[in-house]
Design an enzyme around this catalytic site. Structure first.
Site, PDB file in Angstrom:
ATOM      1  N   SER A 129       0.804  -1.223   0.000  1.00  0.00           N
ATOM      2  CA  SER A 129       0.000   0.000   0.000  1.00  0.00           C
ATOM      3  C   SER A 129       0.839   1.276   0.000  1.00  0.00           C
ATOM      4  O   SER A 129       0.303   2.362  -0.214  1.00  0.00           O
ATOM      5  CB  SER A 129      -0.950   0.003   1.201  1.00  0.00           C
ATOM      6  OG  SER A 129      -0.242  -0.229   2.408  1.00  0.00           O
ATOM      7  N   ASP A 377      -3.842   4.966  12.028  1.00  0.00           N
ATOM      8  CA  ASP A 377      -2.947   4.666  10.912  1.00  0.00           C
ATOM      9  C   ASP A 377      -1.693   5.526  10.991  1.00  0.00           C
ATOM     10  O   ASP A 377      -1.718   6.724  10.695  1.00  0.00           O
ATOM     11  CB  ASP A 377      -3.674   4.922   9.590  1.00  0.00           C
ATOM     12  CG  ASP A 377      -2.866   4.509   8.371  1.00  0.00           C
ATOM     13  OD1 ASP A 377      -1.679   4.178   8.533  1.00  0.00           O
ATOM     14  OD2 ASP A 377      -3.416   4.541   7.252  1.00  0.00           O
ATOM     15  N   HIS A 380       0.548   4.784   6.650  1.00  0.00           N
ATOM     16  CA  HIS A 380       0.322   5.514   5.402  1.00  0.00           C
ATOM     17  C   HIS A 380       0.481   7.021   5.634  1.00  0.00           C
ATOM     18  O   HIS A 380       0.646   7.467   6.761  1.00  0.00           O
ATOM     19  CB  HIS A 380      -1.069   5.180   4.859  1.00  0.00           C
ATOM     20  CG  HIS A 380      -1.261   3.720   4.607  1.00  0.00           C
ATOM     21  ND1 HIS A 380      -1.870   2.880   5.516  1.00  0.00           N
ATOM     22  CD2 HIS A 380      -0.882   2.947   3.564  1.00  0.00           C
ATOM     23  CE1 HIS A 380      -1.871   1.642   5.044  1.00  0.00           C
ATOM     24  NE2 HIS A 380      -1.277   1.646   3.858  1.00  0.00           N
TER      25      HIS A 380
END
Length: 400
Positions: A129, A377, A380
């Site tokens: 990702s 998170d 990211h």
């Protein structure tokens, strides 16, 4: 009749004089020509020399008060997962910094220039990702010029949750993310009970066909992976079990690094066999959880980059250094072999720039991909944000 009285033809007198002039002036003309040529050659190569000499990956973040390249109005494609502002993050200071190399200037991303370079070509991000994060940034950076269209639905044989395809008709340019978090063949060890902490079977000497089967369709391939190698893994080579890493993200062992090293060896070998385009490796992207991992309630609530003191006690430093060193070693070997074959391998070293950016993750404003479940998170990166710098690096390297 004496000599003084002889009539000497004019041509006889002019010939020695002409020879004298030629003998005197010819070296001067040659030197002037060489000097002029040297100046022209030097002038033409000066910019290239400066670009080659500058290490754009060594620098610091400096204040940059201007607006970001894009926002929710100019780029409607930002994933909710990465759209920190629309998800409620109140501060915007993380968007007010720009990477400044120590020895030169990093040019801003020029969408028109980028699209001219890739007109009629195709580019794939291969990996996890982090690659998708960079692709989403690129889509927003080029949107004002290229107006890309999401054509994933036209490729229904791919899992649209992970494989995405975009196309710019104006420039006949395709960009895609080919999901392969381990780069090599991988399967769930317990398919019916998959979780982010369950063990994965990794076949370290078999490149993942989900991306190798697509290589011939692309002119540029950008490799990035790393985060999934923190999890439990079962390793196979030549069809035989060679190791079982039972640990978790808090218990990295040499087996994690062994699998990472082998995966890159297999990846670079697969690329060198048949790919004729340009390959770029994006180095390991740091994570910044504090007070536990994501599944333990850990978060990253900073609103400013790490200070020098905070950087010196960064808790993932040892594992980050190991992953990074493996990448650099394997890239160096692969790049030398690629050069012998006339292939182009380039490095996009984002690790040093991103290690201090604990302020630029979605953190408590993140959630799982394509789901409404909230998750902290710290892996990211917010869009817009410092991940846009990765594409500034990319354009710079493509122009070398």
């Amino acid at each position: 009749m004496g000599i003084s009285e002889a009539k000497i033809p004019k041509g006889v007198l002019l010939l020695p004089l002409s020879l004298l002039i030629i003998l005197v002036l010819l070296p001067l003309i040659r030197n002037l020509t060489q000097s002029s040529s040297s100046k022209i050659i030097y002038g033409a190569s000066l910019e290239t020399t400066e670009r080659n000499r500058c290490n754009i990956f060594s620098g610091q973040w400096i204040p940059y008060p201007k607006e970001s390249y894009y926002n929710n109005n100019t780029c409607p494609f930002i994933l909710d997962q990465l759209n920190c502002i629309s998800s409620g993050r109140p501060d915007k200071e993380f968007m007010k910094l720009r990477w400044k190399p120590d020895e030169c200037e990093l040019p801003q991303f020029d969408a028109t220039q980028f699209m001219k370079l890739v007109r009629g070509k195709s580019l794939a991000f291969v990996g996890d990702s982090m690659g998708r994060n960079q692709m989403e940034s690129l889509i927003c950076l080029i949107n004002s010029v290229a107006h890309p269209e999401d054509i994933t639905a036209k490729r229904k044989y791919m899992d649209e949750n992970y494989f995405r395809w975009w196309f710019s008709a104006e420039y006949n340019f395709t960009v895609a993310i080919l999901w392969s978090p381990f780069l090599v063949k991988a399967t769930d060890s317990v398919p019916k009970d998959f979780s982010f902490n369950s063990a994965m079977n990794l076949y370290l000497d078999e490149a993942d066909k989900s991306w190798t089967s697509q290589l011939e369709n692309f002119d540029y391939v950008i490799i990035s992976t790393g985060q999934w190698f923190y999890r439990p893994m079962i390793f196979y080579e030549n069809g035989q079990l060679v190791g079982f890493q039972k640990g978790s993200e808090n218990n990295i062992t040499d087996l994690n690094f062994y699998g990472y090293k082998k995966a890159f060896q297999t990846t670079f070998k697969a690329i060198s066999k048949g790919f004729k385009g340009s390959t770029f490796l994006v180095t390991h992207s740091p994570k910044h959880f504090e007070n536990g991992e994501w599944y333990e309630g850990g978060a990253c609530d900073k609103t400013k980059p790490f200070t020098k003191e905070e950087r010196s006690v960064y808790k993932y430093m040892d594992s980050l250094k190991s992953f990074y060193q493996i990448q650099m070693e394997e890239f160096e070997v692969a790049e030398k072999e690629a050069r012998k074959k006339g292939l182009h391998f380039g490095l996009i070293d984002i690790t040093e720039a991103m290690i201090t950016r604990a302020d630029a993750h979605p953190s408590r404003y993140g959630h799982t991909f394509n789901k409404n479940k909230k998750v902290n998170d710290c892996v990211h990166w917010c869009l817009p944000g410092p991940v846009d710098t990765w594409n500034e690096f990319l354009l710079y390297m493509m122009r070398l």
